[in-house]
Design an enzyme around this catalytic site. Sequence first.
Site, short mmCIF file in Angstrom:
data_model
loop_
_atom_site.label_atom_id
_atom_site.label_comp_id
_atom_site.label_asym_id
_atom_site.label_seq_id
_atom_site.Cartn_x
_atom_site.Cartn_y
_atom_site.Cartn_z
N SER A 9 0.83 -1.21 0.00
CA SER A 9 0.00 0.00 0.00
C SER A 9 0.86 1.26 0.00
CB SER A 9 -0.95 0.00 1.21
OG SER A 9 -0.22 -0.10 2.41
N ARG A 10 2.14 1.13 0.35
CA ARG A 10 3.04 2.29 0.32
C ARG A 10 4.49 1.80 0.29
NH1 ARG A 10 1.45 2.15 5.95
NH2 ARG A 10 3.31 1.66 7.16
N ASP A 58 -3.59 -9.84 6.97
CA ASP A 58 -2.48 -9.66 7.90
C ASP A 58 -1.47 -10.78 7.66
OD1 ASP A 58 -0.74 -9.60 10.02
OD2 ASP A 58 -2.28 -9.58 11.58
N ASN A 85 7.47 -8.66 1.34
CA ASN A 85 7.99 -7.32 1.64
C ASN A 85 7.46 -6.74 2.95
OD1 ASN A 85 8.97 -4.44 0.84
ND2 ASN A 85 6.75 -4.22 1.12
N SER A 137 17.38 -6.64 4.75
CA SER A 137 17.90 -5.31 5.10
C SER A 137 19.39 -5.45 5.36
CB SER A 137 17.21 -4.82 6.38
OG SER A 137 17.91 -3.71 6.92
N TYR A 150 15.06 -6.29 15.13
CA TYR A 150 14.87 -6.10 13.69
C TYR A 150 16.00 -6.80 12.92
CZ TYR A 150 14.28 -3.65 9.21
OH TYR A 150 14.10 -3.34 7.87
N ILE A 183 16.28 3.71 2.76
CA ILE A 183 15.42 4.04 1.62
C ILE A 183 14.33 5.00 2.10
CG2 ILE A 183 13.95 3.09 -0.21
CD1 ILE A 183 16.90 2.05 -0.25
#
Length: 244
Positions: A9-10, A58, A85, A137, A150, A183
Amino acid sequence: MVAIVTGASRGIGKACAVRLAKDGYTVVINYSHNDAKAQETLDEIKAFGGDGMIYKADMSNSEEVNKMVREVSKTYGSIDVLVNNAGIVRDQLLLTLTKENLDQCFELNVKGYFYASQACALKMFRKKKGVIINMSSVSGSFSLPGQSVYGATKGAVNTMTKTLAKELAPYGIRVNAVAPGFIETEMLEAIPEEKKEEYLKVIPQHKLGTTEDIANVVSFLASDNSKYMTGQILTIDGGLSLWF
Ligand code: NAP
Protein backbone atom coordinates in the site's frame (compact mmCIF):
# COMPACT_ATOMS: atom_id res chain seq x y z
CA MET A 1 1.78 -13.97 -15.08
CA VAL A 2 0.74 -13.15 -11.51
CA ALA A 3 2.76 -11.51 -8.74
CA ILE A 4 1.80 -11.06 -5.09
CA VAL A 5 3.54 -8.17 -3.33
CA THR A 6 2.97 -8.07 0.42
CA GLY A 7 2.81 -4.69 2.14
CA ALA A 8 2.23 -2.86 -1.14
CA SER A 9 0.00 0.00 0.00
CA ARG A 10 3.04 2.29 0.32
CA GLY A 11 6.83 2.48 0.35
CA ILE A 12 9.03 -0.19 -1.19
CA GLY A 13 6.14 -2.64 -1.68
CA LYS A 14 4.14 -0.07 -3.66
CA ALA A 15 7.10 0.67 -5.95
CA CYS A 16 7.62 -3.08 -6.52
CA ALA A 17 3.92 -3.59 -7.33
CA VAL A 18 3.91 -0.71 -9.82
CA ARG A 19 7.15 -1.88 -11.43
CA LEU A 20 6.00 -5.50 -11.77
CA ALA A 21 2.72 -4.29 -13.29
CA LYS A 22 4.78 -2.28 -15.82
CA ASP A 23 6.68 -5.50 -16.54
CA GLY A 24 3.33 -7.08 -17.47
CA TYR A 25 2.37 -8.93 -14.30
CA THR A 26 -1.12 -8.96 -12.87
CA VAL A 27 -0.30 -7.73 -9.38
CA VAL A 28 -1.95 -8.56 -6.06
CA ILE A 29 -1.45 -5.59 -3.75
CA ASN A 30 -1.51 -6.96 -0.22
CA TYR A 31 -1.82 -4.70 2.86
CA SER A 32 -3.27 -4.95 6.36
CA HIS A 33 -4.76 -1.56 7.32
CA ASN A 34 -4.87 1.27 4.83
CA ASP A 35 -7.60 0.54 2.23
CA ALA A 36 -7.31 3.98 0.62
CA LYS A 37 -3.54 3.73 0.13
CA ALA A 38 -3.82 0.22 -1.33
CA GLN A 39 -6.48 1.50 -3.74
CA GLU A 40 -4.10 4.34 -4.73
CA THR A 41 -1.47 1.76 -5.71
CA LEU A 42 -4.04 -0.09 -7.82
CA ASP A 43 -5.30 3.16 -9.40
CA GLU A 44 -1.72 4.06 -10.37
CA ILE A 45 -1.36 0.65 -12.03
CA LYS A 46 -4.70 0.90 -13.83
CA ALA A 47 -3.79 4.41 -15.05
CA PHE A 48 -1.08 2.99 -17.34
CA GLY A 49 -3.22 0.02 -18.41
CA GLY A 50 -1.87 -2.47 -15.86
CA ASP A 51 -3.94 -5.06 -14.06
CA GLY A 52 -4.33 -6.27 -10.50
CA MET A 53 -6.36 -6.33 -7.31
CA ILE A 54 -6.02 -5.22 -3.71
CA TYR A 55 -6.15 -7.86 -0.99
CA LYS A 56 -6.35 -7.10 2.72
CA ALA A 57 -4.67 -9.77 4.83
CA ASP A 58 -2.48 -9.66 7.90
CA MET A 59 0.69 -11.44 6.78
CA SER A 60 1.48 -12.43 10.35
CA ASN A 61 -1.72 -14.49 10.49
CA SER A 62 -1.24 -17.87 8.82
CA GLU A 63 -4.97 -18.40 8.21
CA GLU A 64 -5.33 -15.06 6.45
CA VAL A 65 -2.21 -15.74 4.36
CA ASN A 66 -3.42 -19.17 3.29
CA LYS A 67 -6.86 -17.80 2.42
CA MET A 68 -5.31 -15.04 0.30
CA VAL A 69 -3.08 -17.43 -1.63
CA ARG A 70 -5.98 -19.84 -2.17
CA GLU A 71 -8.27 -17.10 -3.48
CA VAL A 72 -5.61 -15.49 -5.70
CA SER A 73 -4.78 -18.86 -7.18
CA LYS A 74 -8.46 -19.56 -7.81
CA THR A 75 -9.02 -16.13 -9.41
CA TYR A 76 -5.94 -16.04 -11.65
CA GLY A 77 -4.98 -19.72 -12.01
CA SER A 78 -1.34 -19.34 -10.92
CA ILE A 79 1.12 -17.47 -8.75
CA ASP A 80 4.41 -16.81 -10.52
CA VAL A 81 6.15 -14.34 -8.23
CA LEU A 82 5.92 -13.68 -4.49
CA VAL A 83 7.57 -10.59 -3.04
CA ASN A 84 7.71 -10.98 0.76
CA ASN A 85 7.99 -7.32 1.64
CA ALA A 86 5.60 -6.46 4.52
CA GLY A 87 7.79 -5.73 7.52
CA ILE A 88 7.91 -3.61 10.66
CA VAL A 89 10.64 -2.07 12.75
CA ARG A 90 10.35 -1.72 16.55
CA ASP A 91 13.73 -0.36 17.60
CA GLN A 92 14.48 -0.76 21.31
CA LEU A 93 17.59 -1.26 23.37
CA LEU A 94 17.69 -4.68 25.05
CA LEU A 95 16.95 -3.31 28.51
CA THR A 96 13.74 -1.59 27.37
CA LEU A 97 12.61 -4.24 24.92
CA THR A 98 9.10 -5.60 25.49
CA LYS A 99 7.82 -9.07 24.70
CA GLU A 100 5.15 -7.43 22.52
CA ASN A 101 7.82 -5.75 20.31
CA LEU A 102 9.73 -8.98 20.04
CA ASP A 103 6.64 -11.01 19.12
CA GLN A 104 5.29 -8.47 16.60
CA CYS A 105 8.61 -8.31 14.73
CA PHE A 106 9.15 -12.06 14.54
CA GLU A 107 5.47 -12.80 13.73
CA LEU A 108 5.52 -10.56 10.64
CA ASN A 109 9.15 -10.26 9.51
CA VAL A 110 9.99 -13.95 9.88
CA LYS A 111 6.94 -16.17 10.37
CA GLY A 112 4.92 -14.16 7.84
CA TYR A 113 7.60 -14.80 5.17
CA PHE A 114 7.46 -18.54 5.93
CA TYR A 115 3.63 -18.65 5.75
CA ALA A 116 3.52 -16.91 2.36
CA SER A 117 6.51 -18.81 0.94
CA GLN A 118 5.03 -22.17 1.88
CA ALA A 119 1.55 -21.37 0.55
CA CYS A 120 2.89 -19.95 -2.75
CA ALA A 121 5.58 -22.63 -3.22
CA LEU A 122 2.84 -25.27 -3.10
CA LYS A 123 1.20 -23.52 -6.09
CA MET A 124 4.50 -22.84 -7.95
CA PHE A 125 5.55 -26.45 -7.44
CA ARG A 126 2.74 -27.61 -9.74
CA LYS A 127 4.04 -25.39 -12.56
CA LYS A 128 7.67 -26.28 -11.79
CA LYS A 129 8.45 -22.57 -12.00
CA GLY A 130 8.29 -19.63 -9.65
CA VAL A 131 10.20 -16.85 -7.97
CA ILE A 132 10.26 -15.78 -4.32
CA ILE A 133 11.94 -12.49 -3.42
CA ASN A 134 12.43 -11.63 0.26
CA MET A 135 12.88 -8.06 1.47
CA SER A 136 15.77 -8.25 3.88
CA SER A 137 17.90 -5.31 5.10
CA VAL A 138 21.54 -4.41 5.61
CA SER A 139 20.58 -4.75 9.29
CA GLY A 140 20.42 -8.50 8.72
CA SER A 141 24.22 -8.54 8.55
CA PHE A 142 25.36 -5.31 10.20
CA SER A 143 22.96 -4.16 12.87
CA LEU A 144 22.91 -0.87 14.74
CA PRO A 145 22.33 -0.40 18.50
CA GLY A 146 18.58 -0.63 19.14
CA GLN A 147 18.08 -2.95 16.19
CA SER A 148 18.87 -6.29 17.81
CA VAL A 149 15.36 -7.60 17.16
CA TYR A 150 14.87 -6.10 13.69
CA GLY A 151 18.40 -7.20 12.73
CA ALA A 152 17.75 -10.70 14.04
CA THR A 153 14.57 -10.97 11.96
CA LYS A 154 16.42 -9.87 8.82
CA GLY A 155 19.31 -12.23 9.61
CA ALA A 156 16.69 -14.97 9.77
CA VAL A 157 15.35 -13.85 6.38
CA ASN A 158 18.85 -14.17 4.89
CA THR A 159 19.31 -17.70 6.23
CA MET A 160 15.80 -18.67 5.19
CA THR A 161 16.49 -17.35 1.66
CA LYS A 162 19.61 -19.49 1.25
CA THR A 163 18.04 -22.63 2.67
CA LEU A 164 14.77 -22.36 0.72
CA ALA A 165 16.78 -21.71 -2.45
CA LYS A 166 18.44 -25.12 -2.01
CA GLU A 167 15.18 -26.88 -1.09
CA LEU A 168 13.14 -25.42 -3.93
CA ALA A 169 15.68 -25.38 -6.79
CA PRO A 170 14.74 -28.94 -7.88
CA TYR A 171 11.17 -27.67 -8.43
CA GLY A 172 12.18 -24.72 -10.62
CA ILE A 173 11.57 -22.18 -7.86
CA ARG A 174 14.21 -19.51 -7.29
CA VAL A 175 14.55 -17.70 -3.95
CA ASN A 176 16.58 -14.51 -3.58
CA ALA A 177 16.63 -11.53 -1.24
CA VAL A 178 17.21 -7.81 -1.51
CA ALA A 179 18.94 -6.02 1.36
CA PRO A 180 18.24 -2.28 1.23
CA GLY A 181 20.15 0.34 3.19
CA PHE A 182 18.34 3.60 4.02
CA ILE A 183 15.42 4.04 1.62
CA GLU A 184 13.10 7.05 1.71
CA THR A 185 9.83 5.67 3.09
CA GLU A 186 7.60 6.22 6.13
CA MET A 187 9.68 3.60 7.95
CA LEU A 188 12.52 6.14 8.18
CA GLU A 189 10.28 8.70 9.90
CA ALA A 190 11.15 7.06 13.23
CA ILE A 191 14.79 8.15 12.80
CA PRO A 192 15.54 11.66 14.18
CA GLU A 193 16.73 14.21 11.54
CA GLU A 194 20.15 14.67 13.17
CA LYS A 195 20.73 10.90 13.08
CA LYS A 196 19.77 10.85 9.39
CA GLU A 197 22.32 13.62 8.71
CA GLU A 198 24.97 11.48 10.42
CA TYR A 199 24.08 8.48 8.25
CA LEU A 200 24.17 10.60 5.08
CA LYS A 201 27.77 11.57 5.89
CA VAL A 202 28.72 7.89 6.20
CA ILE A 203 26.92 6.59 3.10
CA PRO A 204 29.54 6.79 0.29
CA GLN A 205 26.93 8.10 -2.19
CA HIS A 206 25.75 10.66 0.46
CA LYS A 207 22.07 10.14 -0.32
CA LEU A 208 19.13 7.96 0.64
CA GLY A 209 17.88 5.34 -1.80
CA THR A 210 14.54 5.61 -3.56
CA THR A 211 11.85 2.95 -3.57
CA GLU A 212 12.42 2.66 -7.35
CA ASP A 213 16.08 1.71 -6.71
CA ILE A 214 14.75 -1.37 -4.92
CA ALA A 215 11.92 -2.06 -7.37
CA ASN A 216 14.40 -2.13 -10.29
CA VAL A 217 16.33 -4.96 -8.66
CA VAL A 218 13.13 -6.81 -7.70
CA SER A 219 12.07 -6.58 -11.36
CA PHE A 220 15.41 -8.12 -12.40
CA LEU A 221 15.13 -10.92 -9.81
CA ALA A 222 11.56 -11.70 -10.92
CA SER A 223 12.59 -11.95 -14.57
CA ASP A 224 14.38 -14.65 -16.51
CA ASN A 225 17.36 -12.25 -16.78
CA SER A 226 18.32 -13.67 -13.37
CA LYS A 227 17.35 -17.28 -14.18
CA TYR A 228 20.72 -18.72 -13.06
CA MET A 229 20.60 -16.89 -9.71
CA THR A 230 19.21 -18.37 -6.52
CA GLY A 231 19.96 -18.05 -2.80
CA GLN A 232 21.55 -14.62 -3.23
CA ILE A 233 21.19 -11.49 -1.10
CA LEU A 234 21.64 -8.34 -3.15
CA THR A 235 22.63 -5.27 -1.13
CA ILE A 236 21.37 -1.88 -2.35
CA ASP A 237 22.68 0.76 0.04
CA GLY A 238 24.71 3.44 -1.74
CA GLY A 239 27.84 1.72 -0.41
CA LEU A 240 26.89 1.96 3.31
CA SER A 241 27.82 -1.63 4.12
CA LEU A 242 31.33 -1.15 2.71
CA TRP A 243 32.18 0.44 6.06
CA PHE A 244 31.14 -2.56 8.15
P1 NAP B 1 6.59 1.02 5.15
O1 NAP B 1 6.68 2.26 4.36
O2 NAP B 1 6.37 1.10 6.62
O3 NAP B 1 5.42 0.10 4.49
C1 NAP B 1 5.09 -1.12 5.09
C2 NAP B 1 4.01 -1.79 4.28
O4 NAP B 1 3.69 -3.05 4.92
C3 NAP B 1 2.73 -1.01 4.20
O5 NAP B 1 2.16 -1.20 2.92
C4 NAP B 1 1.85 -1.65 5.27
O6 NAP B 1 0.49 -1.49 4.90
C5 NAP B 1 2.29 -3.09 5.16
N1 NAP B 1 2.07 -3.90 6.36
C6 NAP B 1 2.42 -3.63 7.65
N2 NAP B 1 2.06 -4.63 8.46
C7 NAP B 1 1.47 -5.57 7.68
C8 NAP B 1 0.88 -6.84 7.92
N3 NAP B 1 0.81 -7.35 9.16
N4 NAP B 1 0.36 -7.53 6.88
C9 NAP B 1 0.38 -7.02 5.62
N5 NAP B 1 0.95 -5.82 5.32
C10 NAP B 1 1.46 -5.11 6.33
O7 NAP B 1 7.87 0.10 4.97
P2 NAP B 1 9.03 0.14 3.86
O8 NAP B 1 10.06 1.11 4.30
O9 NAP B 1 8.45 0.25 2.51
O10 NAP B 1 9.66 -1.32 4.09
C11 NAP B 1 9.26 -2.43 3.34
C12 NAP B 1 10.21 -3.58 3.61
O11 NAP B 1 11.56 -3.17 3.33
C13 NAP B 1 10.22 -4.06 5.07
O12 NAP B 1 10.37 -5.47 5.11
C14 NAP B 1 11.46 -3.40 5.64
O13 NAP B 1 12.00 -4.12 6.73
C15 NAP B 1 12.39 -3.40 4.45
N6 NAP B 1 13.45 -2.38 4.52
C16 NAP B 1 13.15 -1.05 4.50
C17 NAP B 1 14.19 -0.12 4.56
C18 NAP B 1 13.94 1.36 4.52
O14 NAP B 1 14.92 2.12 4.67
N7 NAP B 1 12.75 1.86 4.29
C19 NAP B 1 15.51 -0.56 4.68
C20 NAP B 1 15.76 -1.92 4.71
C21 NAP B 1 14.73 -2.83 4.62
P3 NAP B 1 -0.72 -1.25 5.93
O15 NAP B 1 -0.27 -0.20 6.89
O16 NAP B 1 -1.89 -0.88 5.10
O17 NAP B 1 -0.90 -2.59 6.55
